[in-house]
Write a protein that holds these residues in place. Structure first.
Motif, PDB file in Angstrom:
ATOM      1  N   CYS A  13      39.325  41.445  41.751  1.00 53.76           N
ATOM      2  CA  CYS A  13      40.017  41.250  40.735  1.00 53.76           C
ATOM      3  C   CYS A  13      39.484  39.870  39.921  1.00 53.76           C
ATOM      4  O   CYS A  13      39.543  38.916  40.625  1.00 53.76           O
ATOM      5  CB  CYS A  13      41.509  41.291  40.806  1.00 53.76           C
TER       6      CYS A  13
ATOM      7  N   CYS B 122      42.995  37.335  39.764  1.00 49.86           N
ATOM      8  CA  CYS B 122      43.796  36.650  40.558  1.00 49.86           C
ATOM      9  C   CYS B 122      42.825  36.760  42.082  1.00 49.86           C
ATOM     10  O   CYS B 122      43.384  36.127  42.928  1.00 49.86           O
ATOM     11  CB  CYS B 122      45.189  37.493  40.826  1.00 49.86           C
TER      12      CYS B 122
ATOM     13  N   CYS C  38      44.125  46.007  38.727  1.00 48.14           N
ATOM     14  CA  CYS C  38      44.816  45.084  39.783  1.00 48.14           C
ATOM     15  C   CYS C  38      46.201  45.446  39.964  1.00 48.14           C
ATOM     16  O   CYS C  38      46.995  45.559  39.123  1.00 48.14           O
ATOM     17  CB  CYS C  38      44.569  43.571  39.586  1.00 48.14           C
TER      18      CYS C  38
ATOM     19  N   SER D  21      48.447  43.457  41.419  1.00 48.88           N
ATOM     20  CA  SER D  21      49.399  42.521  40.991  1.00 48.88           C
ATOM     21  C   SER D  21      49.273  41.958  39.630  1.00 48.88           C
ATOM     22  O   SER D  21      50.399  41.439  39.004  1.00 48.88           O
ATOM     23  CB  SER D  21      49.330  41.362  41.939  1.00 48.88           C
ATOM     24  N   CYS D  22      48.260  41.929  38.991  1.00 47.39           N
ATOM     25  CA  CYS D  22      48.243  41.438  37.654  1.00 47.39           C
ATOM     26  C   CYS D  22      47.539  42.201  36.383  1.00 47.39           C
ATOM     27  O   CYS D  22      47.323  42.008  35.304  1.00 47.39           O
ATOM     28  CB  CYS D  22      47.320  40.002  37.621  1.00 47.39           C
TER      29      CYS D  22
HETATM   30 ZN    ZN Z   1      44.670  40.553  39.802  1.00 47.71          ZN
END
Ligand code: ZN
Ligand code: ADP
Length: 213
Positions: free
Chosen positions: A125, A128, A145, A147-148
């Motif tokens: 990613c 992040c 990704c 998480s983001c």
């Molecule tokens: Zn990410």
């Protein structure tokens, strides 16, 4: 404790270091991440190291040592740190002894065949720093990704050519560090072939044992 994570590219040092850093509440310092961040921001350092990284060669010792030294000088490293990807050469290890000697060096073991499999499917990613693998650890949504939600990328040095070069560099420049730290009695080996969860568990139980000594 000051930890150094040693081992071939693709052993999962970065993945484990991120998790271990949260558990132990000490910063994770990845020289690879620091260089990639500089490249992304287009700083003078980034411009200097860009082509070196994409070939899979090593950044000169002087530059690398300076970068790590400045990072370790910061407040958050007072109670320890996890160094991932540094030192990678004997001169780097000698320099580290003079300003922040490691308490424990963890050497991750993985066969060359497994290394190539892992690196050639790796996705990262750009936002992040999370690490995935198209087969072993895919994101929930293809190419994005977890998480983001940023679009994942294949690192420039995860091509077959650059992977082979990185392995050659590892064998000639970094492998001698195993003996360097063994001689000092601070080296422990961990099998990096099981899943990330299992490797984290072996690491945590190893620390418990070390604390009892
Ligand atoms: Zn990410
Ligand atoms: P990997 O462990 O997967 O090879 P890293 O993210 O640790 O990847 O490093 C990526 C690249 O950054 C290296 O191939 C090298 O070009 C540069 N680099 C990282 N750490 C060092 C170091 N200690 N000395 C010299 N170059 C480094």
């Amino acid at each position: 404790m000051n930890f150094v994570f040693l081992g071939p590219p693709g052993a999962g040092k970065g993945t484990l270091a991120k998790q271990a850093s949260e558990k132990l509440k000490v910063p994770h310092i990845s020289t690879g991440d620091l260089f990639r961040e500089a490249i992304q921001k287009g700083t003078p350092l980034g411009k200097e190291v860009q082509s070196i990284l994409s070939r899979g060669d090593l950044v000169p010792d002087g530059l690398t040592i300076q970068l790590v030294r400045e990072r370790i000088d910061q407040e958050d490293c007072r109670n320890g740190f996890i160094l991932d990807g540094f030192p990678r050469t004997i001169p780097q290890a000698e320099a580290l002894q003079t300003f922040a000697p490691p308490t424990q060096v963890i050497n991750f073991l993985l066969s060359e065949e497994e290394i190539i499999k892992r690196l050639s499917g790796r996705r990262s990613c750009p936002q992040c720093g999370a690490i995935y693998h198209i087969a072993f650890n895919p994101p929930r949504i293809d190419e994005l990704c977890d998480s983001c939600s940023a679009r994942l990328i294949t690192r420039k040095d995860d091509t077959i050519e650059a992977i082979k070069n990185r392995l050659g560099v590892y064998n000639s420049q970094t492998v001698p560090l195993i003996a360097f730290y063994e001689k000092r009695g601070i080296l422990s080996n961990i099998d990096a072939s099981p899943s990330a969860v299992e490797v984290l568990e072996s690491f945590l139980s190893l620390i418990q044992k070390l604390k009892k000594r």
